[in-house]
Scaffold this motif. Structure first.
Motif, PDB file in Angstrom:
ATOM      1  N   ALA A   1      17.659  20.205   8.545  1.00 19.14           N
ATOM      2  CA  ALA A   1      18.417  19.444   9.535  1.00 19.14           C
ATOM      3  C   ALA A   1      17.745  19.478  10.901  1.00 19.14           C
ATOM      4  O   ALA A   1      17.666  18.457  11.598  1.00 19.14           O
ATOM      5  N   LEU A   2      17.249  20.655  11.297  1.00 17.31           N
ATOM      6  CA  LEU A   2      16.550  20.764  12.582  1.00 17.31           C
ATOM      7  C   LEU A   2      15.348  19.839  12.621  1.00 17.31           C
ATOM      8  O   LEU A   2      15.077  19.191  13.644  1.00 17.31           O
ATOM      9  N   GLU A   3      14.625  19.764  11.521  1.00 15.04           N
ATOM     10  CA  GLU A   3      13.444  18.903  11.467  1.00 15.04           C
ATOM     11  C   GLU A   3      13.808  17.425  11.551  1.00 15.04           C
ATOM     12  O   GLU A   3      12.943  16.589  11.822  1.00 15.04           O
ATOM     13  N   MET A   4      15.081  17.101  11.333  1.00 10.92           N
ATOM     14  CA  MET A   4      15.553  15.728  11.519  1.00 10.92           C
ATOM     15  C   MET A   4      16.238  15.536  12.872  1.00 10.92           C
ATOM     16  O   MET A   4      16.818  14.490  13.142  1.00 10.92           O
ATOM     17  N   GLY A   5      16.179  16.581  13.708  1.00 13.54           N
ATOM     18  CA  GLY A   5      16.724  16.466  15.053  1.00 13.54           C
ATOM     19  C   GLY A   5      18.197  16.793  15.187  1.00 13.54           C
ATOM     20  O   GLY A   5      18.779  16.580  16.255  1.00 13.54           O
ATOM     21  N   ILE A   6      18.832  17.314  14.134  1.00 13.49           N
ATOM     22  CA  ILE A   6      20.247  17.658  14.217  1.00 13.49           C
ATOM     23  C   ILE A   6      20.419  18.851  15.158  1.00 13.49           C
ATOM     24  O   ILE A   6      19.697  19.845  15.057  1.00 13.49           O
ATOM     25  N   SER A   7      21.408  18.755  16.043  1.00  7.88           N
ATOM     26  CA  SER A   7      21.564  19.800  17.059  1.00  7.88           C
ATOM     27  C   SER A   7      22.983  20.366  17.131  1.00  7.88           C
ATOM     28  O   SER A   7      23.276  21.147  18.037  1.00  7.88           O
ATOM     29  N   HIS A   8      23.840  20.015  16.196  1.00 15.38           N
ATOM     30  CA  HIS A   8      25.213  20.533  16.197  1.00 15.38           C
ATOM     31  C   HIS A   8      25.540  21.118  14.832  1.00 15.38           C
ATOM     32  O   HIS A   8      25.441  20.428  13.813  1.00 15.38           O
ATOM     33  N   PHE A   9      25.918  22.397  14.835  1.00 13.80           N
ATOM     34  CA  PHE A   9      26.236  23.096  13.590  1.00 13.80           C
ATOM     35  C   PHE A   9      27.513  23.912  13.760  1.00 13.80           C
ATOM     36  O   PHE A   9      27.713  24.560  14.793  1.00 13.80           O
ATOM     37  N   ASP A  10      28.363  23.903  12.733  1.00 16.83           N
ATOM     38  CA  ASP A  10      29.423  24.888  12.602  1.00 16.83           C
ATOM     39  C   ASP A  10      28.818  26.120  11.945  1.00 16.83           C
ATOM     40  O   ASP A  10      27.974  26.005  11.044  1.00 16.83           O
ATOM     41  N   SER A  11      29.253  27.310  12.364  1.00 18.99           N
ATOM     42  CA  SER A  11      28.700  28.539  11.799  1.00 18.99           C
ATOM     43  C   SER A  11      29.717  29.653  11.960  1.00 18.99           C
ATOM     44  O   SER A  11      30.748  29.489  12.618  1.00 18.99           O
ATOM     45  N   ALA A  12      29.429  30.808  11.362  1.00 18.90           N
ATOM     46  CA  ALA A  12      30.351  31.943  11.435  1.00 18.90           C
ATOM     47  C   ALA A  12      29.587  33.235  11.649  1.00 18.90           C
ATOM     48  O   ALA A  12      28.611  33.520  10.941  1.00 18.90           O
ATOM     49  N   VAL A  13      30.018  34.006  12.615  1.00 18.69           N
ATOM     50  CA  VAL A  13      29.398  35.291  12.911  1.00 18.69           C
ATOM     51  C   VAL A  13      29.355  36.155  11.653  1.00 18.69           C
ATOM     52  O   VAL A  13      30.280  36.175  10.852  1.00 18.69           O
ATOM     53  N   ALA A  14      28.235  36.835  11.446  1.00 16.85           N
ATOM     54  CA  ALA A  14      28.034  37.774  10.340  1.00 16.85           C
ATOM     55  C   ALA A  14      28.044  37.108   8.971  1.00 16.85           C
ATOM     56  O   ALA A  14      28.053  37.789   7.955  1.00 16.85           O
ATOM     57  N   GLY A  15      28.042  35.768   8.938  1.00 17.41           N
ATOM     58  CA  GLY A  15      28.100  35.067   7.655  1.00 17.41           C
ATOM     59  C   GLY A  15      29.476  35.104   7.027  1.00 17.41           C
ATOM     60  O   GLY A  15      29.627  34.908   5.812  1.00 17.41           O
ATOM     61  N   LEU A  16      30.515  35.338   7.841  1.00 14.72           N
ATOM     62  CA  LEU A  16      31.889  35.277   7.353  1.00 14.72           C
ATOM     63  C   LEU A  16      32.205  33.875   6.866  1.00 14.72           C
ATOM     64  O   LEU A  16      31.520  32.917   7.183  1.00 14.72           O
ATOM     65  N   GLY A  17      33.295  33.751   6.111  1.00 11.43           N
ATOM     66  CA  GLY A  17      33.812  32.419   5.852  1.00 11.43           C
ATOM     67  C   GLY A  17      33.915  32.038   4.406  1.00 11.43           C
ATOM     68  O   GLY A  17      33.538  32.773   3.489  1.00 11.43           O
ATOM     69  N   GLY A  18      34.430  30.835   4.221  1.00 11.75           N
ATOM     70  CA  GLY A  18      34.674  30.295   2.902  1.00 11.75           C
ATOM     71  C   GLY A  18      36.071  29.729   2.812  1.00 11.75           C
ATOM     72  O   GLY A  18      36.982  30.181   3.507  1.00 11.75           O
TER      73      GLY A  18
END
Length: 322
Positions: free
Chosen positions: A232-249
């Motif tokens: 995605a970065l290589e396509m210029g995407i600059s907005h991501f949802d993410s979670a500290v410590a890899g939490l989530g689901g």
């Protein structure tokens, strides 16, 4: 590589998406402490909780109390999730919630039924009512997001044209009403994406709506999170949802008893960006400490790599001193 963004924005979802899937309860004080720690890292947006049914997601039953317990830092946006009007009304009535309008869509009927108790088509039918409500309340639209955009554990492969079509439809509905729709998100809710699929879906959406800004909500369920972010970065995407410590689901995503990797890990992806010369405005060392706090609260090893290995700052410092 010339399309790499100069700056990447991370929307932190660990306090909400991380704790909603964990078994058992965690103290209000601990969860507020994690939000407060994240507030000191340079993150500009933190998703604190969900205003959803306490029967369906008991981990989020104290949403109002959690917002009352956190220490708001100027310049940080504290948002939340709702799935229906009752949840939206609760969020609007709760002091401290930064409200922004969202359009939620599905590329999978099977997942829509599990997550929202309706089909993908019914979710579409509800969009205009939501837009009416947002306009009446003076709430600006923030984003449209299509879930299960790359595949579904209940339905199987999802053609990218289907997910992209949902976002194109939402964008045009807003445009026809004279409403801005700042960002369109493709969500890999169940961890089916791979770098090639990322490039194809982003490319299709760009071809259809070259003027639109695209964001990604990615999961690291099967270990391809970082590879997908790089694509995605290589396509210029600059907005991501993410979670500290890899939490989530998602608790309704059909992963069985798995408590492995969840969302893409915020600190690991910030490290990736910094190593590639991409700015984030985030204090990586402070973020790593917040990840370690999350791990202590959860009480078991979490999926993040950087909080266990450490950053390279100390090693580079030794070399410079030598």
């Amino acid at each position: 590589m010339s399309d790499l963004p100069k700056h990447v924005h991370f929307h932190e979802e660990g306090p909400r998406e991380g704790f909603q899937i964990e078994r058992g309860g965690f103290s209000l004080a601990d969860r507020a402490a994690l939000v407060d720690a994240l507030s000191e890292t340079g993150l500009e947006e933190i998703q604190v909780t969900s205003f959803v049914s306490p029967k369906a997601v008991p981990q989020m039953a104290d949403a109002e109390a959690l917002f009352a317990a956190i220490r708001r830092k100027p310049g940080v946006r504290y948002d939340a999730v709702w799935l229906n009007e009752r949840g939206y009304d609760r969020a609007r009535a709760c002091p401290g919630v930064d409200i922004g309008g969202r359009i939620a869509l599905y590329a999978s009927d099977a997942f829509a039924l599990r997550n929202n108790n309706c089909t993908a088509a019914v979710m579409r039918e509800r969009v205009n009512a939501w837009l009416d409500r947002y306009e009446a309340d003076g709430v600006p639209i923030e984003r449209a997001l299509v879930m299960a955009a790359f595949g579904c554990n209940f339905e199987g492969e999802i053609p990218p044209e289907r997910a992209v079509g949902e976002l194109v439809w939402a964008y045009r509905v807003c445009r026809d009403r004279g409403l801005a729709l700042p960002r369109l998100y493709l969500a890999d809710t169940m961890g089916w994406a791979n770098p090639q699929a990322i490039r194809r879906a982003v490319g299709l959406l760009r071809d259809a709506l070259p003027e639109a800004e695209i964001g990604l909500h990615l999961h690291d369920t099967r270990g391809l999170g970082a590879a997908n972010v790089l694509a995605a970065l290589e396509m210029g995407i600059s907005h991501f949802d993410s979670a500290v410590a890899g939490l989530g689901g998602c608790p309704f995503a059909g992963h069985g008893d798995s408590r492995g990797a969840g969302n893409i890990c915020t600190e690991d992806m910030v490290f990736l960006c910094h190593e590639m010369g991409i700015g984030t405005g985030i204090d990586l060392e402070a973020l790593v400490e917040a990840a370690r706090l999350a791990e202590r609260i959860i009480g078991r090893p979490l999926a993040g790599r950087l909080m266990h290995a450490g950053t390279l700052a100390a090693y580079r410092g030794r070399r410079a001193a030598a």
